[in-house]
Design an enzyme around this catalytic site. Structure first.
Site, short mmCIF file in Angstrom:
data_model
loop_
_atom_site.label_atom_id
_atom_site.label_comp_id
_atom_site.label_asym_id
_atom_site.label_seq_id
_atom_site.Cartn_x
_atom_site.Cartn_y
_atom_site.Cartn_z
N ASP A 68 0.83 -1.21 0.00
CA ASP A 68 0.00 0.00 0.00
C ASP A 68 0.87 1.26 0.00
O ASP A 68 1.98 1.26 0.53
CB ASP A 68 -0.92 -0.03 1.24
CG ASP A 68 -2.13 0.87 1.07
OD1 ASP A 68 -2.34 1.41 -0.04
OD2 ASP A 68 -2.89 1.03 2.05
N HIS A 77 2.69 3.23 -8.94
CA HIS A 77 2.51 1.79 -9.18
C HIS A 77 3.73 1.21 -9.90
O HIS A 77 4.15 0.09 -9.63
CB HIS A 77 1.24 1.53 -10.00
CG HIS A 77 -0.03 1.95 -9.30
ND1 HIS A 77 -0.25 1.67 -7.96
CD2 HIS A 77 -1.13 2.62 -9.73
CE1 HIS A 77 -1.45 2.15 -7.63
NE2 HIS A 77 -1.99 2.74 -8.67
N LEU A 82 10.57 -20.97 -4.76
CA LEU A 82 9.63 -20.03 -4.13
C LEU A 82 8.31 -20.09 -4.87
O LEU A 82 8.29 -20.13 -6.11
CB LEU A 82 10.18 -18.59 -4.24
CG LEU A 82 9.22 -17.47 -3.81
CD1 LEU A 82 9.14 -17.38 -2.27
CD2 LEU A 82 9.66 -16.12 -4.36
#
Ligand code: IPE
Ligand code: IPE
Ligand code: MG
Length: 235
Positions: A16, A33, A127
């Site tokens: 955020d 972004h 991962l």
């Protein structure tokens, strides 16, 4: 000193603060972004370095569909490009990619790209990188309950229990998060994994997502290593 050995299996991040980061620089929200995408790359790299097995990222909530069309379209375009560009690096680094959420709301192009990336990376084991897209915790619980009811129509006495519900959630093949990080100073769950975070450790930081890199990730891991998880028991 924190116990360096206590590495969480699953770290989740509510990324955020991109908009505020851009605004502080007099730029459009999309600029934030884009900078946030660099933080994603840094955190993925660091997760592998630290031996974290699951890294999940809240990238776009169901509620985020309510943002201005230009921002939503910009984010979707970025997502598509990022998946395309990063697939070779997923293969090189042994990353299995997954997207979770109400994906039927995405464009066909993006959905196809996601499916392809999930298919080609399915055998990787270093991962698991999970992107939550068009996701909400309430949606997840509701789709689970509805599918359970469909599967058990006409069967009398079939009741849901916690294990069974977990197996109908969209997260069924990933362990619950051990550590949930939220950046940008907000201290709320914003309809993220409501069921799965019942015993997750929360870590809040004022750092905005585009500024969250390896150093800040390590600080969160240090804080986690100091936590005493009791699960309601006495130690
Ligand atoms: C997080 O940053 C990214 C998404 C929710 C898509 P924001 O866009 O929410 O940034 P702020 O909270 O407005 O600063
Ligand atoms: C939460 O951030 C969702 C994501 C990070 C994808 P928001 O910025 O949408 O959350 P609120 O509106 O501040 O609760
Ligand atoms: Mg926000």
């Amino acid at each position: 000193m924190a116990d360096q050995e206590k590495i969480p299996v699953h770290v989740s991040i509510i990324m955020d603060g991109n908009g505020r980061w851009a605004k502080m620089r007099g730029e459009e929200r999309i600029f934030g972004h884009k900078a946030g995408a660099d933080s994603v790359r840094a955190c993925v790299e660091y997760a592998i370095e630290k031996g974290i097995k699951y890294l999940s990222l809240f990238a776009f909530s169901e509620e985020n569909w309510g943002r201005p069309v230009a921002e939503v379209e910009g984010l979707m375009k970025m997502m598509l490009k990022a998946i395309l560009d990063e697939t070779p690096s997923f293969m090189k680094n042994g990353i299995r990619f997954k997207a979770i959420g109400n994906l039927s709301r995405l464009s066909e192009g993006l959905r196809n790209q996601i499916d392809e990336c999930m298919a080609v990376t399915a055998g990787n084991t270093n991962l698991t990188l999970i992107i939550f897209l068009s996701y909400s915790g309430k949606w997840d619980i509701l789709q689970a309950v509805n599918r359970f009811m469909q599967d058990n129509e006409g069967k009398e006495g079939m009741l849901l229990d916690a294990d069974l519900l977990s197996r109908y959630l969209s997260t069924r093949d990933i362990p619950d998060p051990d550590l949930l990080i939220r950046t940008s100073g907000e201290q709320r769950i914003s309809n993220y994994m409501l069921w799965q975070t019942a015993y997750t450790e929360y870590y809040f930081t004022d750092v905005l997502w585009p500024d969250f890199r390896k150093t800040q990730f390590q600080e969160a891991l240090d804080a986690f290593a100091m936590r005493d998880r009791r699960y309601g028991k006495v130690k």
